[in-house]
Motif scaffolding. Structure first.
Motif, PDB file in Angstrom:
ATOM      1  N   ARG A   1      27.193  58.713 -21.528  1.00 31.78           N
ATOM      2  CA  ARG A   1      27.344  57.389 -21.654  1.00 31.78           C
ATOM      3  C   ARG A   1      28.698  57.080 -22.301  1.00 31.78           C
ATOM      4  O   ARG A   1      29.360  56.072 -21.898  1.00 31.78           O
TER       5      ARG A   1
ATOM      6  N   VAL B   1      31.745  57.547 -19.852  1.00 27.71           N
ATOM      7  CA  VAL B   1      31.562  56.441 -18.879  1.00 27.71           C
ATOM      8  C   VAL B   1      32.164  55.231 -19.583  1.00 27.71           C
ATOM      9  O   VAL B   1      33.264  54.659 -18.877  1.00 27.71           O
ATOM     10  N   LYS B   2      31.700  54.887 -20.738  1.00 26.36           N
ATOM     11  CA  LYS B   2      32.283  53.884 -21.449  1.00 26.36           C
ATOM     12  C   LYS B   2      33.786  53.689 -21.721  1.00 26.36           C
ATOM     13  O   LYS B   2      34.478  52.833 -21.378  1.00 26.36           O
TER      14      LYS B   2
ATOM     15  N   LYS C   1      36.316  55.770 -20.433  1.00 29.06           N
ATOM     16  CA  LYS C   1      37.085  55.824 -19.438  1.00 29.06           C
ATOM     17  C   LYS C   1      37.127  54.454 -18.620  1.00 29.06           C
ATOM     18  O   LYS C   1      38.232  54.038 -18.212  1.00 29.06           O
ATOM     19  N   ARG C   2      36.056  53.712 -18.560  1.00 22.59           N
ATOM     20  CA  ARG C   2      36.285  52.357 -18.035  1.00 22.59           C
ATOM     21  C   ARG C   2      36.906  51.420 -19.261  1.00 22.59           C
ATOM     22  O   ARG C   2      37.768  50.709 -18.628  1.00 22.59           O
TER      23      ARG C   2
ATOM     24  N   GLU D   1      36.647  54.459 -13.218  1.00 19.76           N
ATOM     25  CA  GLU D   1      34.992  53.882 -13.374  1.00 19.76           C
ATOM     26  C   GLU D   1      34.253  55.028 -13.011  1.00 19.76           C
ATOM     27  O   GLU D   1      34.521  55.422 -11.851  1.00 19.76           O
ATOM     28  N   ILE D   2      33.402  55.755 -13.708  1.00 18.65           N
ATOM     29  CA  ILE D   2      32.783  56.935 -13.256  1.00 18.65           C
ATOM     30  C   ILE D   2      31.201  56.546 -13.804  1.00 18.65           C
ATOM     31  O   ILE D   2      31.232  55.513 -14.515  1.00 18.65           O
ATOM     32  N   THR D   3      30.370  57.338 -13.202  1.00 19.65           N
ATOM     33  CA  THR D   3      28.830  57.339 -13.532  1.00 19.65           C
ATOM     34  C   THR D   3      28.475  58.075 -14.411  1.00 19.65           C
ATOM     35  O   THR D   3      28.930  59.369 -14.487  1.00 19.65           O
ATOM     36  N   VAL D   4      27.385  58.023 -15.052  1.00 19.11           N
ATOM     37  CA  VAL D   4      26.426  59.064 -15.912  1.00 19.11           C
ATOM     38  C   VAL D   4      26.504  60.299 -15.122  1.00 19.11           C
ATOM     39  O   VAL D   4      26.587  61.459 -15.207  1.00 19.11           O
TER      40      VAL D   4
ATOM     41  N   ASP E   1      28.260  61.339 -12.354  1.00 15.28           N
ATOM     42  CA  ASP E   1      29.450  62.152 -12.159  1.00 15.28           C
ATOM     43  C   ASP E   1      29.545  63.035 -13.465  1.00 15.28           C
ATOM     44  O   ASP E   1      30.245  64.087 -13.160  1.00 15.28           O
TER      45      ASP E   1
END
Ligand code: ZN
Lengths: 392, 168
Positions: A172, A175-176, A178-179, A192-195, A197
């Motif tokens: 996480r 994710v945070k 990079k966002r 915007e990636i997800t856990v 990814d």
């Protein structure tokens, strides 16, 4: 802890500037340093003649393939004809350079100091890891043909095992950050990636996967420090360096507690004591902890006493460290999102606090008029903690 | 920042910019060789590795027994007091399963580097080595392990006289 508390002058950050962080820049190291330095000077209306001394942070010579790399860079860093100092404490350099600049001014020696950090990692082929490998002990470790990733993978796994953490708990952070970097004009790896990814990315040295790691980057950052009198002439929005702290652990890294960065706690305690901060969790409003790997941000938040041991992942999942959370962590996007030109990355964190505390961080602005921020960096053989607390 | 600079400096290059010589660069391959003297403490450590023994050092004032050996206690900043042979067994403090070389090329067979806490030393005191003869998926923190040595005639006084550590 013994350090001098009286007779020191107040020091402010009055200007900041930076280049983009990119995988390989067309500009030379000197050109990058020049751009960042000029932007920092222009941001507060100073000329190079107003600067009393220059503090430079950049990697050891083997990294750039340039002997006396600091001196090579000095012309691009505005150091011609001035007192000049270059120091390197690995990843801890960016914040350490501000500490250096701070004592140049706090001591009364200089009224205005230019602090420049530059890194051009792309020159080292086939990969800058070649230069990093010599960090391992030449007698007891290098014959095992170590890979730099080992050391982080070993530390990350120990941290996970000690507190029963999963990869998901840690992902996480990537994710945070990079966002958050989506809003940074210098960012190299904003996304915007997800856990999922992160968990599905290439396994490099388990538990370290591709998206757990920051990139290699070229880039430069500069800030201007000034004494109280000078600062008040230069700007009506000085950001004070309330305190600094730094600490080195033993180089016998296999004899240490790998689950907890003791040296970061010591550096933080020095800074908290100097700033008169009793309850860091309440008195720090924004934190820029060093995040070359996602687990390191959590590790450092715990070492900084901003989360109980082993509980930073839980607070992260609860949103405490989001940009609009209770304690925003790495609102810049950090090394994971903006990029990791090593020394420059640490100074970028200080520049971020400067912009945030002045309310000039644009789309990245943390809500609620934050008044106190902490930047921290980490490096050498996983053994140095460097901390600066800024406030308005 | 936005009010002063709209576009930050820094021109990102692509691999094609380099390969097609759209931008110019020069390169150089350094040739630098080094020979590191083992020194006093490490010299004896390596001697004893050649004899198939792991050695540690002890400082009485703080009560620490550590490996790898050193002539000083870095915490008390005083000379170490005594040498002692340690068992060649220990427990896995932490490990990694590494799938890439240092320059990020995929390895055919993953390596398992580990910090191994050596029995008979103070808490958390370990050395860096590798694990072998074990399914990577079966490795656990806290697992007891034992050194697998090179045959005596092949040992030459190096950390690699231990081939790897193996679960027991
Ligand atoms: Zn001692």
């Amino acid at each position: 802890m013994a350090f001098r508390r009286t007779g020191l002058r107040r020091v402010a950050v009055v200007g900041a500037g930076m280049t983009k962080f990119v995988r390989r820049a067309q500009e030379t190291a000197q050109e990058l340093a020049f751009h960042a330095s000029r932007l920092a000077l222009d941001s507060c209306g100073l000329r190079i003649q107003d600067i009393g001394a220059v503090c430079l942070g950049t990697a050891p010579d083997a990294f750039d393939g340039v002997h006396m790399n600091g001196e090579y860079l000095s012309d691009g860093a505005g150091a011609y004809g001035k007192p000049f100092m270059r120091a390197y404490v690995g990843g801890g350099t960016g914040v350490f350079s501000v500490i250096q600049g701070w004592y140049h001014v706090a001591s009364g020696l200089f009224d205005a100091v230019l602090v420049v950090c530059e890194e051009k990692m792309s020159s080292c082929l086939p990969h800058p890891q070649a230069a990093f490998l010599t960090i391992f002990d030449h007698t007891t470790e290098r014959p095992l043909k170590p890979n730099l990733l080992w050391i982080f993978a070993l530390e990350m796994n120990r941290y996970m095992q000690k507190y029963g953490l999963s990869k998901k708990d840690i992902a996480r952070v990537a994710v945070k950050n990079k966002r958050n970097a989506m809003d940074h004009p210098a960012a190299q790896l904003a996304a915007e990636i997800t856990v999922e990814d992160v968990l599905n990315s290439e396994v490099l040295a388990w538990p370290v996967q591709r998206l757990d790691v920051s990139p290699t980057s070229d880039g430069a950052v500069a800030v201007i420090l000034a004494s109280e009198d000078a600062a008040k002439r230069i700007t009506d929005k000085p950001v004070w360096i309330k305190s600094v702290g730094w600490c080195l652990d033993s180089a016998y890294w296999t004899n240490r507690d790998l689950s907890y960065p003791e040296y970061v706690e010591r550096a933080a305690r020095m800074a908290y004591e100097m700033a008169g901060i009793k309850e860091p969790r309440k008195e720090i409003h924004i934190v820029e902890p060093y995040d070359p790997f996602d687990y390191k941000e959590l590790h450092h938040l715990e070492g900084l006493l901003l989360a109980p041991k082993g509980e930073a992942p839980r607070l992260l999942a609860e949103g405490v460290f989001d940009r609009d959370g209770d304690l925003p962590a790495t609102p810049s996007g950090g090394l994971l999102g903006v990029g990791n030109p090593i020394a420059a990355a640490g100074l970028m964190k200080v520049a971020e606090l400067f912009w945030q505390l002045r309310g000039e961080a644009g789309k990245r602005q943390v809500p609620g008029n934050p008044r106190t921020g902490l930047a921290q960096a980490w490096g050498d053989l996983m053994q140095v903690g460097t901390v600066a607390i800024l406030g308005v | 920042m936005a009010k002063i600079v709209r576009e930050l400096p820094g021109l990102a290059l692509t691999p094609e910019d380099i390969s097609q010589r759209k931008v110019l660069s020069t390169s150089w391959v350094p040739k630098a060789e080094y020979a590191w003297d083992a020194g006093i403490a490490m010299g004896r450590y390596l001697e004893e590795l050649r004899n198939g023994r792991l050695m540690g050092v002890r400082h009485r004032r703080c009560g620490r027994t550590v490996i790898p050996p050193r002539i000083f206690c870095e915490q008390c900043f005083a000379p170490m007091d005594e040498w002692g042979e340690l068992p060649d067994t220990g427990t896995v403090n932490t490990f990694s399963i590494c799938y890439v070389s240092w320059d990020v090329k995929r390895l055919e067979v993953p390596e398992i580097p580990a910090v191994i806490e050596i029995d008979g030393t103070s808490p958390r005191v370990g050395i860096l080595h590798k694990l072998g003869e074990v399914d990577p998926q079966q490795v656990k923190v806290g697992m007891p392990v034992k050194a697998v040595w090179k045959p005596a005639e092949e040992r030459n006084g190096a950390i690699t006289d231990i081939l790897y550590f193996q679960p027991i």
